[in-house]
Scaffold this motif. Structure first.
Motif, short mmCIF file in Angstrom:
data_model
loop_
_atom_site.label_atom_id
_atom_site.label_comp_id
_atom_site.label_asym_id
_atom_site.label_seq_id
_atom_site.Cartn_x
_atom_site.Cartn_y
_atom_site.Cartn_z
N ALA A 105 39.08 47.25 16.96
CA ALA A 105 39.72 45.97 17.29
C ALA A 105 40.28 46.00 18.70
CB ALA A 105 40.82 45.67 16.28
N LYS A 106 40.92 47.11 19.04
CA LYS A 106 41.48 47.25 20.39
C LYS A 106 40.38 47.20 21.43
CE LYS A 106 44.50 50.26 23.13
NZ LYS A 106 45.30 51.51 23.13
N GLU A 147 45.15 40.16 8.14
CA GLU A 147 43.70 40.26 8.28
C GLU A 147 43.17 41.52 7.61
OE1 GLU A 147 42.44 38.13 12.43
OE2 GLU A 147 43.72 39.90 12.60
N THR A 148 43.86 42.62 7.85
CA THR A 148 43.44 43.89 7.26
C THR A 148 43.49 43.83 5.74
OG1 THR A 148 44.28 45.11 9.18
CG2 THR A 148 43.91 46.37 7.17
N ASN A 149 44.56 43.27 5.20
CA ASN A 149 44.70 43.20 3.76
C ASN A 149 43.68 42.24 3.13
OD1 ASN A 149 46.79 45.02 3.90
ND2 ASN A 149 48.39 43.47 3.84
N LYS A 150 43.33 41.21 3.87
CA LYS A 150 42.30 40.29 3.39
C LYS A 150 40.94 41.00 3.31
CE LYS A 150 40.34 35.69 4.23
NZ LYS A 150 40.28 34.53 5.15
N ILE A 151 40.66 41.85 4.29
CA ILE A 151 39.43 42.64 4.27
C ILE A 151 39.44 43.61 3.10
CG2 ILE A 151 38.11 44.41 5.51
CD1 ILE A 151 38.98 43.00 8.13
N PHE A 173 27.42 44.47 0.98
CA PHE A 173 28.65 43.69 0.83
C PHE A 173 29.66 43.99 1.93
CE2 PHE A 173 29.97 47.20 -2.14
CZ PHE A 173 31.25 47.47 -1.65
N HIS A 174 29.57 45.15 2.59
CA HIS A 174 30.44 45.39 3.74
C HIS A 174 30.10 44.42 4.86
CE1 HIS A 174 32.02 49.00 1.88
NE2 HIS A 174 32.79 49.21 2.94
N ILE A 175 28.82 44.22 5.11
CA ILE A 175 28.41 43.27 6.15
C ILE A 175 28.94 41.88 5.82
CG2 ILE A 175 26.42 42.04 7.13
CD1 ILE A 175 24.87 44.70 6.93
N VAL A 232 34.85 39.55 11.79
CA VAL A 232 34.85 40.79 12.56
C VAL A 232 33.48 41.43 12.46
CG1 VAL A 232 37.33 41.23 12.33
CG2 VAL A 232 35.77 42.14 10.62
N ASP A 233 33.20 42.30 13.41
CA ASP A 233 31.90 42.95 13.52
C ASP A 233 31.75 44.05 12.47
OD1 ASP A 233 29.94 45.02 14.85
OD2 ASP A 233 29.68 43.15 15.95
#
Length: 324
Positions: free
Chosen positions: A67-68, A78-82, A115-117, A125-126
């Motif tokens: 991300a940086k 955002e992280t928790n949503k992922i 499912f990761h994609i 996010v990429d």
């Protein structure tokens, strides 16, 4: 094989409702239920959902590093949503495998990648935010083998075999971080222009592992150290463009390079904690700032702050280093 105990479609649907109506604790509880049934991916994923394993914290820190690199501030929300999306994606995959009945086999690497994609794309996010994507992508593109029995392994076959080996570690104990460290060293070889394939097993093997094994077998002798190209390994050249991708991945996981020192210091001991529900604050869940063990020396704390992607951060938790 990725065999596990039978899980019914109705159980999967109940777990989905629990996650949809709950929080990260519910995500962790569902993963734990699946792990008890032998679904080892759930053990890996639990480490990310709960920040309760070295490998799980490494994955979270990798996301922050990427991300940086993208000038993206990846927030807690955002992280928790992922994290939540990954759990739901996993259940969707298991339900698909169950059909109208039940499932008794965990997911393949190909299914996990699928499912990761999707989850990363849904969160804008990429896919390169995922630690495993780049190494497995490069290995799948170039690795190949013909075994002594005549069987031919494609790159797709090899990454599935790699995932099966990783799957068996559950991402916990000492074996999970060791598997991550070997992947890191394979990427170091790729960065330097080559990948080495064991002619017997067909598996990518790092020159670090080759040398360590040779040293163990030849301790106290005058034998000449191995040359991987001539000692049972096929050397495959990697183009400069993918060497650069490996270098970028290594930069974002560079603290794995200190894992050897970490293992030596800790005497090859374990890597799980049991106090993940006692975070000081939600905002510290993937920074490493809450990994604070009063029994560690100041020197150890300073080292682990920079070892965090493999060693668990500023320090490791109380009771963390027990043998498995």
């Amino acid at each position: 094989m990725l065999e596990a105990q039978k899980v019914s479609k109705s159980e999967i649907q109940a777990w989905r409702k629990q996650i949809e109506n709950g929080d990260l604790n519910d995500v962790g509880e569902v993963y734990q239920q699946l792990a008890k049934r032998g679904y080892h991916y759930a053990s890996w994923a639990y480490g990310v959902a709960s920040a309760d394993t070295i490998t799980g914290n490494g994955a979270l820190e990798f996301m922050q590093a990427v991300a940086k690199e993208h000038h993206h501030i990846l927030t807690d929300d955002e992280t928790n949503k992922i994290r939540r999306g990954m759990a739901l994606g996993y259940l969707d995959m298991l339900e698909e495998k169950a059909g109208s009945g039940s499932v008794s086999q965990d997911i393949s690497y190909k299914e996990m990648r699928e499912f990761h994609i999707e989850v990363f794309e849904n969160n804008h996010v990429d896919i390169n935010y995922w630690t495993l994507y780049e190494p497995m992508n490069i290995i799948e593109r170039y690795a190949k083998a013909k075994l002594p029995n005549g069987k031919v392994l494609t790159g797709e076959d090899i990454v599935e075999l790699m995932w099966e080996r990783m799957w068996k570690t559950c991402g916990t104990g000492i074996s999970g971080p060791v598997a991550s460290y070997e992947l890191f060293n394979i990427m170091k070889d790729i960065k330097n222009g080559n990948i080495y394939i064991d002619k017997i097993s067909g598996m990518p093997t790092s020159t670090t592992a080759i040398t360590m094994y040779w040293n163990h077998e030849n301790l106290g002798t005058d034998n000449i150290p191995p040359n991987p190209q001539h000692d049972g390994y096929t050397k495959i050249a990697i183009p400069g463009s993918d060497q650069a991708l490996a270098a970028s991945w290594i930069k974002n996981t560079k603290m794995l390079a200190t894992f050897k020192d970490f293992l030596a210091e800790k005497g090859y001991e374990g890597s799980r904690n049991s106090w993940y529900k006692e975070y000081t604050a939600a905002s510290y869940q993937h920074t490493g700032s809450y990994f604070n063990n009063q029994k560690n020396t100041d020197g150890a704390r300073q080292q682990f702050r920079y070892n965090w992607s493999v060693a668990g951060g500023k320090a490791v938790t109380q009771g963390l280093w027990r043998r498995y």
